[in-house]
Design an enzyme around this catalytic site. Structure first.
Site, PDB file in Angstrom:
ATOM      1  N   ARG A   1       0.865  -1.190   0.000  1.00 31.68           N
ATOM      2  CA  ARG A   1       0.000   0.000   0.000  1.00 31.68           C
ATOM      3  C   ARG A   1       0.901   1.240   0.000  1.00 31.68           C
ATOM      4  O   ARG A   1       1.875   1.289   0.753  1.00 31.68           O
ATOM      5  CB  ARG A   1      -0.931   0.009   1.227  1.00 31.68           C
TER       6      ARG A   1
ATOM      7  N   GLN B   1     -15.164   1.465   7.235  1.00 32.18           N
ATOM      8  CA  GLN B   1     -14.371   1.234   8.448  1.00 32.18           C
ATOM      9  C   GLN B   1     -15.020   1.886   9.667  1.00 32.18           C
ATOM     10  O   GLN B   1     -14.862   1.405  10.792  1.00 32.18           O
ATOM     11  CB  GLN B   1     -12.947   1.802   8.288  1.00 32.18           C
TER      12      GLN B   1
ATOM     13  N   ASP C   1      -2.522   9.165   7.808  1.00 31.69           N
ATOM     14  CA  ASP C   1      -1.693   8.152   7.142  1.00 31.69           C
ATOM     15  C   ASP C   1      -0.331   8.702   6.772  1.00 31.69           C
ATOM     16  O   ASP C   1       0.637   7.955   6.648  1.00 31.69           O
ATOM     17  CB  ASP C   1      -2.403   7.616   5.899  1.00 31.69           C
TER      18      ASP C   1
ATOM     19  N   ASN D   1      -5.340  11.374   4.953  1.00 30.84           N
ATOM     20  CA  ASN D   1      -6.114  10.450   5.791  1.00 30.84           C
ATOM     21  C   ASN D   1      -7.260   9.915   4.931  1.00 30.84           C
ATOM     22  O   ASN D   1      -7.438  10.316   3.773  1.00 30.84           O
ATOM     23  CB  ASN D   1      -6.632  11.157   7.049  1.00 30.84           C
ATOM     24  N   LYS D   2      -8.012   9.020   5.495  1.00 29.67           N
ATOM     25  CA  LYS D   2      -9.091   8.336   4.756  1.00 29.67           C
ATOM     26  C   LYS D   2      -9.948   9.324   3.974  1.00 29.67           C
ATOM     27  O   LYS D   2     -10.311  10.394   4.478  1.00 29.67           O
ATOM     28  CB  LYS D   2      -9.941   7.541   5.756  1.00 29.67           C
TER      29      LYS D   2
HETATM   30  O1  MRU Z   1      -7.549   2.310   4.305  1.00 35.02           O
HETATM   31  P1  MRU Z   1      -7.336   2.252   5.793  1.00 35.02           P
HETATM   32  O2  MRU Z   1      -8.473   1.629   6.540  1.00 35.02           O
HETATM   33  O3  MRU Z   1      -5.998   1.622   6.134  1.00 35.02           O
HETATM   34  O4  MRU Z   1      -7.254   3.763   6.225  1.00 35.02           O
HETATM   35  C1  MRU Z   1      -7.078   4.073   7.580  1.00 35.02           C
HETATM   36  C2  MRU Z   1      -7.088   5.511   7.879  1.00 35.02           C
HETATM   37  O5  MRU Z   1      -7.179   6.349   7.012  1.00 35.02           O
HETATM   38  C3  MRU Z   1      -6.892   5.902   9.314  1.00 35.02           C
HETATM   39  O6  MRU Z   1      -7.627   7.045   9.612  1.00 35.02           O
HETATM   40  C4  MRU Z   1      -5.411   6.205   9.529  1.00 35.02           C
HETATM   41  O7  MRU Z   1      -4.615   5.155   9.043  1.00 35.02           O
HETATM   42  C5  MRU Z   1      -5.099   6.419  10.946  1.00 35.02           C
HETATM   43  S1  MRU Z   1      -5.109   4.920  11.875  1.00 35.02           S
HETATM   44  C6  MRU Z   1      -4.648   5.249  13.436  1.00 35.02           C
END
Ligand code: MRU
Length: 367
Positions: free
Chosen positions: A103, A215, A256, A266-267
């Protein structure tokens, strides 16, 4: 089950010495299915498919994956002339390169792989004359365990600082999942919420559902419900309405990758919250360990944004919810400009704009 202490909260994985026992997050909340991961291929698949996800958790799982694989390949071999340190190191770096390719956006993965590569390089050099694959595998396992335990401590420290932002009686909105299932500890944004709850503060949470992989609905709502913290699930598009009604006191999200100027990946769906927060005068905080800072990036413009399978958008629960041939744009993350962020909480404290994380980063990442 209502949990009353941080030791009871669900964990993303447990290290078992010869395998990684990992909770398959794609099956939550209805099924709690644990997977036994024994090699590189299985760990990579779990990361790509989001069976384990969340920036810190991805990094820790990858570190365990590297340790598992190098031991699987050479870990039973006594010292022998054919396997010299250089060959072992070359193989180890191939393993971490494969993990790096799973990723692209969460920087924790790359920091963890850099660290594992560095240790591998050191032992290959130091032990060159008498290279012992068994001992080398043990050393890599130790490092993965150390990364895990440090992440746990980072989460606790962040939780302490983050909880000071949450007044008694607050209503907090959060996005995606940043809890114990996204990290090696109690979480980041959700860690702050857990900590405030354990301090006896009354609080309630709006959890964004977080399209397209849910999520927020599947994991955050489940984690908070299990912890006995009042939570209301909303779809992402309802955030504006609850803010307009004055029902949100603050927004806490994770990250992230954070560039030097505070721009935060971030997401997907995080940036619109920051824009709304500015409009409605709601404080908007990013909560993340310094292992999520990226010293190499001046701004968020150069952050690589993962694009995922179009079917994640075209389908809902395995069935097409759109024309099967329709074109899709499916970026997994967005980048919130640093100047929309009221504060960035790390284990070192609460940083305020304008951000310049270069000086902080010059002090070094944790380890
Ligand atoms: O695609 P994901 O579920 O890995 O994305 C996660 C996020 O964007 C979280 O908000 C981020 O990683 C922070 S986790 C403490």
């Amino acid at each position: 089950m209502i949990n009353s202490s941080v030791t009871d909260i669900p964990r993303a994985f447990t290290w078992k010495g010869d395998h990684l026992l990992l909770l398959d997050q794609t099956r939550l909340p209805l099924h709690q299915e644990w997977l036994r991961l024994e090699n590189l291929e299985e760990v990579c698949e779990a990361i790509k498919m989001l069976r384990v996800r969340g920036a810190p958790a991805i990094g820790v799982a990858a570190a365990y994956g590297a340790a598992l694989e190098i031991r699987r390949i050479y870990g039973a071999e006594p010292a022998n002339a054919a396997l010299n340190a250089d060959r072992w190191l070359h193989r180890f770096r191939q393993i971490t390169a494969t993990l790096r390719s799973t990723r692209p956006t969460a920087v924790n993965l790359f920091h963890c792989m850099d660290r594992m590569d560095r240790i591998a390089g050191e032992i290959a050099l130091d032990w060159k004359d008498q290279f012992e694959p068994i001992r080398a595998a043990e050393r890599m396992e130790e490092e993965a365990i150390a990364i895990h335990s440090e992440d746990e401590n980072l989460c606790s420290a962040i939780g302490g600082f983050g909880s000071t932002l949450i007044p008694d009686g607050a209503s907090v909105l959060t996005h995606c999942n940043t809890g114990s299932l996204a990290t090696g500890g109690i979480g980041t944004a959700l860690g702050a919420i857990y900590t405030a709850h354990l301090q006896g503060k009354r609080l309630s949470v709006f959890a964004d559902e977080t399209r397209p992989l849910l999520q927020g609905g599947r994991i955050t709502a489940w984690e908070l419900f299990e912890a006995g913290i009042p939570v209301r699930l909303i779809t992402d598009s309802m955030a504006a309405s609850v803010m307009a009604r004055g029902e949100v006191d603050l927004i806490l999200v994770g990250a992230d990758r954070i560039a030097s100027n505070g721009d935060t990946a971030n997401k997907i769906g995080t940036m619109p919250l920051a824009v709304l927060a500015r409009h409605f005068g709601v404080p908007f905080y990013v909560v993340a360990p310094t292992t999520t800072l990226d010293p190499s990036m001046d701004s968020g413009a150069t952050i690589e944004i993962e694009e995922r399978d179009p079917d994640e958008v075209r389908k809902f629960q395995g069935n097409f919810s759109a024309p099967p041939e329709v074109e899709v744009f499916n970026p997994a993350f967005d980048v919130t400009p640093g100047d929309l962020i009221s504060g960035i909480v790390t284990e070192k404290g609460i940083h305020r704009p304008p951000y310049d994380f270069r000086a902080l980063m010059a002090q070094g990442q944790p380890k």
